[in-house]
Write a protein that holds these residues in place. Sequence first.
Motif, PDB file in Angstrom:
ATOM      1  N   GLY A 198       0.793  -1.224   0.000  1.00  0.00           N
ATOM      2  CA  GLY A 198       0.000   0.000   0.000  1.00  0.00           C
ATOM      3  C   GLY A 198       0.824   1.272   0.000  1.00  0.00           C
ATOM      4  N   LEU A 199       2.101   1.153  -0.322  1.00  0.00           N
ATOM      5  CA  LEU A 199       2.969   2.323  -0.345  1.00  0.00           C
ATOM      6  C   LEU A 199       3.009   2.944  -1.741  1.00  0.00           C
ATOM      7  CD1 LEU A 199       5.989   0.764   1.590  1.00  0.00           C
ATOM      8  CD2 LEU A 199       4.170   2.196   2.532  1.00  0.00           C
ATOM      9  N   ASN A 200       3.436   4.182  -1.813  1.00  0.00           N
ATOM     10  CA  ASN A 200       3.695   4.821  -3.100  1.00  0.00           C
ATOM     11  C   ASN A 200       5.100   4.402  -3.518  1.00  0.00           C
ATOM     12  OD1 ASN A 200       4.575   6.555  -5.157  1.00  0.00           O
ATOM     13  ND2 ASN A 200       3.272   8.218  -4.451  1.00  0.00           N
ATOM     14  N   PRO A 201       5.251   3.580  -4.558  1.00  0.00           N
ATOM     15  CA  PRO A 201       6.578   3.050  -4.891  1.00  0.00           C
ATOM     16  C   PRO A 201       7.581   4.133  -5.263  1.00  0.00           C
ATOM     17  CG  PRO A 201       5.000   2.539  -6.623  1.00  0.00           C
ATOM     18  CD  PRO A 201       4.204   3.067  -5.468  1.00  0.00           C
ATOM     19  N   LYS A 202       7.107   5.244  -5.824  1.00  0.00           N
ATOM     20  CA  LYS A 202       8.037   6.325  -6.154  1.00  0.00           C
ATOM     21  C   LYS A 202       8.598   6.966  -4.891  1.00  0.00           C
ATOM     22  CE  LYS A 202       6.377   7.511 -10.771  1.00  0.00           C
ATOM     23  NZ  LYS A 202       5.915   8.570 -11.684  1.00  0.00           N
ATOM     24  N   THR A 203       7.775   7.043  -3.864  1.00  0.00           N
ATOM     25  CA  THR A 203       8.260   7.567  -2.593  1.00  0.00           C
ATOM     26  C   THR A 203       9.224   6.583  -1.935  1.00  0.00           C
ATOM     27  OG1 THR A 203       6.167   8.754  -2.291  1.00  0.00           O
ATOM     28  CG2 THR A 203       7.549   8.481  -0.349  1.00  0.00           C
ATOM     29  N   VAL A 204       8.933   5.299  -2.062  1.00  0.00           N
ATOM     30  CA  VAL A 204       9.836   4.283  -1.529  1.00  0.00           C
ATOM     31  C   VAL A 204      11.206   4.392  -2.193  1.00  0.00           C
ATOM     32  CG1 VAL A 204      10.268   1.803  -1.386  1.00  0.00           C
ATOM     33  CG2 VAL A 204       7.988   2.698  -0.875  1.00  0.00           C
ATOM     34  N   LEU A 205      11.213   4.618  -3.509  1.00  0.00           N
ATOM     35  CA  LEU A 205      12.480   4.747  -4.224  1.00  0.00           C
ATOM     36  C   LEU A 205      13.327   5.880  -3.674  1.00  0.00           C
ATOM     37  CD1 LEU A 205      11.800   4.175  -8.044  1.00  0.00           C
ATOM     38  CD2 LEU A 205      12.913   2.650  -6.427  1.00  0.00           C
ATOM     39  N   SER A 207      13.792   6.701  -0.768  1.00  0.00           N
ATOM     40  CA  SER A 207      14.537   6.227   0.396  1.00  0.00           C
ATOM     41  C   SER A 207      15.572   5.175   0.022  1.00  0.00           C
ATOM     42  CB  SER A 207      13.584   5.641   1.446  1.00  0.00           C
ATOM     43  OG  SER A 207      12.786   6.651   2.026  1.00  0.00           O
ATOM     44  N   ILE A 208      15.129   4.138  -0.700  1.00  0.00           N
ATOM     45  CA  ILE A 208      16.007   2.982  -0.841  1.00  0.00           C
ATOM     46  C   ILE A 208      17.085   3.148  -1.912  1.00  0.00           C
ATOM     47  CG2 ILE A 208      14.182   1.488   0.026  1.00  0.00           C
ATOM     48  CD1 ILE A 208      13.833   0.361  -2.773  1.00  0.00           C
ATOM     49  N   GLU A 209      16.874   4.046  -2.882  1.00  0.00           N
ATOM     50  CA  GLU A 209      17.895   4.157  -3.934  1.00  0.00           C
ATOM     51  C   GLU A 209      19.169   4.824  -3.422  1.00  0.00           C
ATOM     52  OE1 GLU A 209      17.115   6.659  -7.315  1.00  0.00           O
ATOM     53  OE2 GLU A 209      15.854   8.014  -6.151  1.00  0.00           O
ATOM     54  N   PHE A 210      19.105   5.494  -2.286  1.00  0.00           N
ATOM     55  CA  PHE A 210      20.295   6.143  -1.745  1.00  0.00           C
ATOM     56  C   PHE A 210      20.885   5.380  -0.558  1.00  0.00           C
ATOM     57  CE2 PHE A 210      17.921   9.635  -3.779  1.00  0.00           C
ATOM     58  CZ  PHE A 210      18.886  10.018  -4.698  1.00  0.00           C
ATOM     59  N   GLY A 211      20.322   4.216  -0.251  1.00  0.00           N
ATOM     60  CA  GLY A 211      20.861   3.376   0.812  1.00  0.00           C
ATOM     61  C   GLY A 211      21.658   2.225   0.245  1.00  0.00           C
ATOM     62  N   ALA A 212      21.772   1.183   1.034  1.00  0.00           N
ATOM     63  CA  ALA A 212      22.577   0.031   0.637  1.00  0.00           C
ATOM     64  C   ALA A 212      21.996  -0.688  -0.581  1.00  0.00           C
ATOM     65  CB  ALA A 212      22.685  -0.946   1.805  1.00  0.00           C
ATOM     66  N   ALA A 213      20.705  -0.496  -0.845  1.00  0.00           N
ATOM     67  CA  ALA A 213      20.069  -1.163  -1.989  1.00  0.00           C
ATOM     68  C   ALA A 213      20.279  -0.413  -3.298  1.00  0.00           C
ATOM     69  CB  ALA A 213      18.563  -1.315  -1.737  1.00  0.00           C
ATOM     70  N   GLY A 214      20.881   0.759  -3.231  1.00  0.00           N
ATOM     71  CA  GLY A 214      21.007   1.596  -4.417  1.00  0.00           C
ATOM     72  C   GLY A 214      21.753   0.927  -5.560  1.00  0.00           C
ATOM     73  N   SER A 215      21.279   1.187  -6.781  1.00  0.00           N
ATOM     74  CA  SER A 215      21.935   0.677  -7.987  1.00  0.00           C
ATOM     75  C   SER A 215      21.451   1.489  -9.180  1.00  0.00           C
ATOM     76  CB  SER A 215      21.608  -0.806  -8.224  1.00  0.00           C
ATOM     77  OG  SER A 215      20.243  -0.973  -8.609  1.00  0.00           O
ATOM     78  N   TRP A 216      22.199   1.380 -10.282  1.00  0.00           N
ATOM     79  CA  TRP A 216      21.781   2.052 -11.512  1.00  0.00           C
ATOM     80  C   TRP A 216      20.409   1.533 -11.952  1.00  0.00           C
ATOM     81  CZ3 TRP A 216      20.082   1.198 -16.387  1.00  0.00           C
ATOM     82  CH2 TRP A 216      20.201   2.240 -17.313  1.00  0.00           C
ATOM     83  N   SER A 217      20.213   0.230 -11.865  1.00  0.00           N
ATOM     84  CA  SER A 217      18.941  -0.353 -12.302  1.00  0.00           C
ATOM     85  C   SER A 217      17.782   0.157 -11.460  1.00  0.00           C
ATOM     86  CB  SER A 217      19.003  -1.885 -12.236  1.00  0.00           C
ATOM     87  OG  SER A 217      19.951  -2.397 -13.136  1.00  0.00           O
ATOM     88  N   LEU A 218      17.983   0.249 -10.155  1.00  0.00           N
ATOM     89  CA  LEU A 218      16.925   0.727  -9.272  1.00  0.00           C
ATOM     90  C   LEU A 218      16.562   2.171  -9.598  1.00  0.00           C
ATOM     91  CD1 LEU A 218      15.187  -0.095  -6.764  1.00  0.00           C
ATOM     92  CD2 LEU A 218      16.952   1.001  -5.367  1.00  0.00           C
ATOM     93  N   SER A 219      17.569   3.022  -9.792  1.00  0.00           N
ATOM     94  CA  SER A 219      17.321   4.448 -10.017  1.00  0.00           C
ATOM     95  C   SER A 219      16.792   4.752 -11.413  1.00  0.00           C
ATOM     96  CB  SER A 219      18.600   5.252  -9.772  1.00  0.00           C
ATOM     97  OG  SER A 219      19.004   5.167  -8.430  1.00  0.00           O
ATOM     98  N   ASN A 220      17.238   3.990 -12.406  1.00  0.00           N
ATOM     99  CA  ASN A 220      16.888   4.313 -13.790  1.00  0.00           C
ATOM    100  C   ASN A 220      15.765   3.463 -14.365  1.00  0.00           C
ATOM    101  OD1 ASN A 220      19.040   6.359 -14.996  1.00  0.00           O
ATOM    102  ND2 ASN A 220      20.099   5.020 -13.568  1.00  0.00           N
ATOM    103  N   LEU A 221      15.701   2.199 -13.954  1.00  0.00           N
ATOM    104  CA  LEU A 221      14.685   1.312 -14.508  1.00  0.00           C
ATOM    105  C   LEU A 221      13.500   1.130 -13.569  1.00  0.00           C
ATOM    106  CD1 LEU A 221      16.928  -1.388 -16.215  1.00  0.00           C
ATOM    107  CD2 LEU A 221      15.924   0.682 -17.187  1.00  0.00           C
ATOM    108  N   GLY A 222      13.728   1.321 -12.255  1.00  0.00           N
ATOM    109  CA  GLY A 222      12.615   1.255 -11.307  1.00  0.00           C
ATOM    110  C   GLY A 222      11.491   2.220 -11.665  1.00  0.00           C
ATOM    111  N   PRO A 223      11.790   3.507 -11.910  1.00  0.00           N
ATOM    112  CA  PRO A 223      10.729   4.441 -12.290  1.00  0.00           C
ATOM    113  C   PRO A 223       9.999   4.047 -13.570  1.00  0.00           C
ATOM    114  CG  PRO A 223      12.670   5.641 -11.577  1.00  0.00           C
ATOM    115  CD  PRO A 223      13.074   4.192 -11.688  1.00  0.00           C
ATOM    116  N   ARG A 224      10.715   3.450 -14.521  1.00  0.00           N
ATOM    117  CA  ARG A 224      10.055   3.016 -15.755  1.00  0.00           C
ATOM    118  C   ARG A 224       9.078   1.878 -15.461  1.00  0.00           C
ATOM    119  NH1 ARG A 224      14.610   3.157 -20.639  1.00  0.00           N
ATOM    120  NH2 ARG A 224      15.801   4.922 -19.846  1.00  0.00           N
ATOM    121  N   MET A 225       9.451   0.963 -14.574  1.00  0.00           N
ATOM    122  CA  MET A 225       8.529  -0.106 -14.173  1.00  0.00           C
ATOM    123  C   MET A 225       7.262   0.484 -13.576  1.00  0.00           C
ATOM    124  SD  MET A 225      11.001  -2.893 -12.299  1.00  0.00           S
ATOM    125  CE  MET A 225      12.384  -3.683 -13.102  1.00  0.00           C
ATOM    126  N   ILE A 226       7.433   1.416 -12.672  1.00  0.00           N
ATOM    127  CA  ILE A 226       6.292   2.015 -11.979  1.00  0.00           C
ATOM    128  C   ILE A 226       5.371   2.730 -12.958  1.00  0.00           C
ATOM    129  CG2 ILE A 226       5.634   3.768 -10.271  1.00  0.00           C
ATOM    130  CD1 ILE A 226       8.360   3.103  -8.877  1.00  0.00           C
TER     131      ILE A 226
END
Length: 294
Positions: A198-205, A207-226
Motif C-alpha cells: 500500500g505504499l507509493n513506490p516512487k516515494t519508496v524509491l 529512500s532505498i535508492e540512496f541506501g545500501a540497496a542503491g543501484s543504476w537499475s533501481l534508479s533508472n529502470l525502477g521508475p520506468r517499471m512504476i
Amino acid sequence: MNKPMIGFIGTGVMGKSMARNLMQAGYPLSLFTRTKEKAVELIEDGARWCEDIPSLAAASDIIITIVGYPKDVEEVYFGENGLLHNAGPASTVIDMTTSSPDLAKTIANKAKEKDIHAFDAPVSGGDVGARNGKLTIMVGGEADAFESIKPVFEAMGENIVLQGEAGAGQHTKMSNQIAIASGMMGVTEAILYAEKAGLNPKTVLKSIEFGAAGSWSLSNLGPRMIDGNFDPGFYVKHFIKDMQIAIESAEKLDIPVPGLKLAKQLYDQLAEAGGENNGTQALYKYYELIKAEA
C-alpha cells in the motif's frame, strides 16, 4: 590536427547515440548498416554513407562496430567482405558489441596478422548513458595502442578502463551482466512489494535508492517499471543473449551462477510471452503475470 576518420557499423538504440556523440566531438564519420533507414538521421547530420563494409573499411582509420549477436560480429569481421580482409595496415577495429570473450581473442589474433589493432570494448549505461555520452566502457586490447584511441572512447563515455589483453573487455562485461541479472529480480520484487504493502513506490524509491540497496537499475529502470514504460533502453532479447554468453563463460571457468541462471529462465519466459523487444525493465510484467495466475 585533423581527427581520424571513423567508420561506424550498427545504429540501433545504443549505436545511433554513440555515433552522434562522435560527430559532435568533431570526428568525421562514415556509416554502414544493413538497414539504411536506421542511419538516415545521422546522414542528414553529416555522416557519410557507405554501400558496403569494404568501402567503409577502406575509407576509415578507426572502425567501430556495435551489432546484435556474436554471429553478426563474425559476419562483419570475417570473410572476403569483412573488416579484417579490407581494413588497411595500422588501422584500428573496435568491437563494442557485447559478445564472446573467445571471439574477441580470435578477432585480435587475426587482426595482428594483418598489422591491425583490435579492441573489444563493450559498454554499460543503456540508452540514457549512450545519449548523454556517459557510458562505462570496458576495454580489452593492446596497452601501447590504447592511449592513442582513448579520446575516441571519451567522446562516448566517462568511465573508460583498460581491463587487460584481448577478451578482457568482454569478460568484464560478463561480470557486469551477472550483477545486473540478479539485481533486476531484486528491483522488480522490491517495487511489487511496495505496491502490495500500500505504499507509493516512487516515494519508496526516494529512500532505498540512496541506501545500501542503491543501484543504476533501481534508479533508472525502477521508475520506468512504476510508470508502465517498457520501451527498450536495452532489449530483453539482447540481455538473454548476454546471459547465455555469461553462463557459457562461467561454465568454462567452473563457476556456479545459480542467480544468473534463474534470471535467464525468467527472461526466457518473458520473451516467449511476447516481450523480447521490450526493455529489460519489462521483467515487471512477468511478475505481474505470475501474480495474476496465482
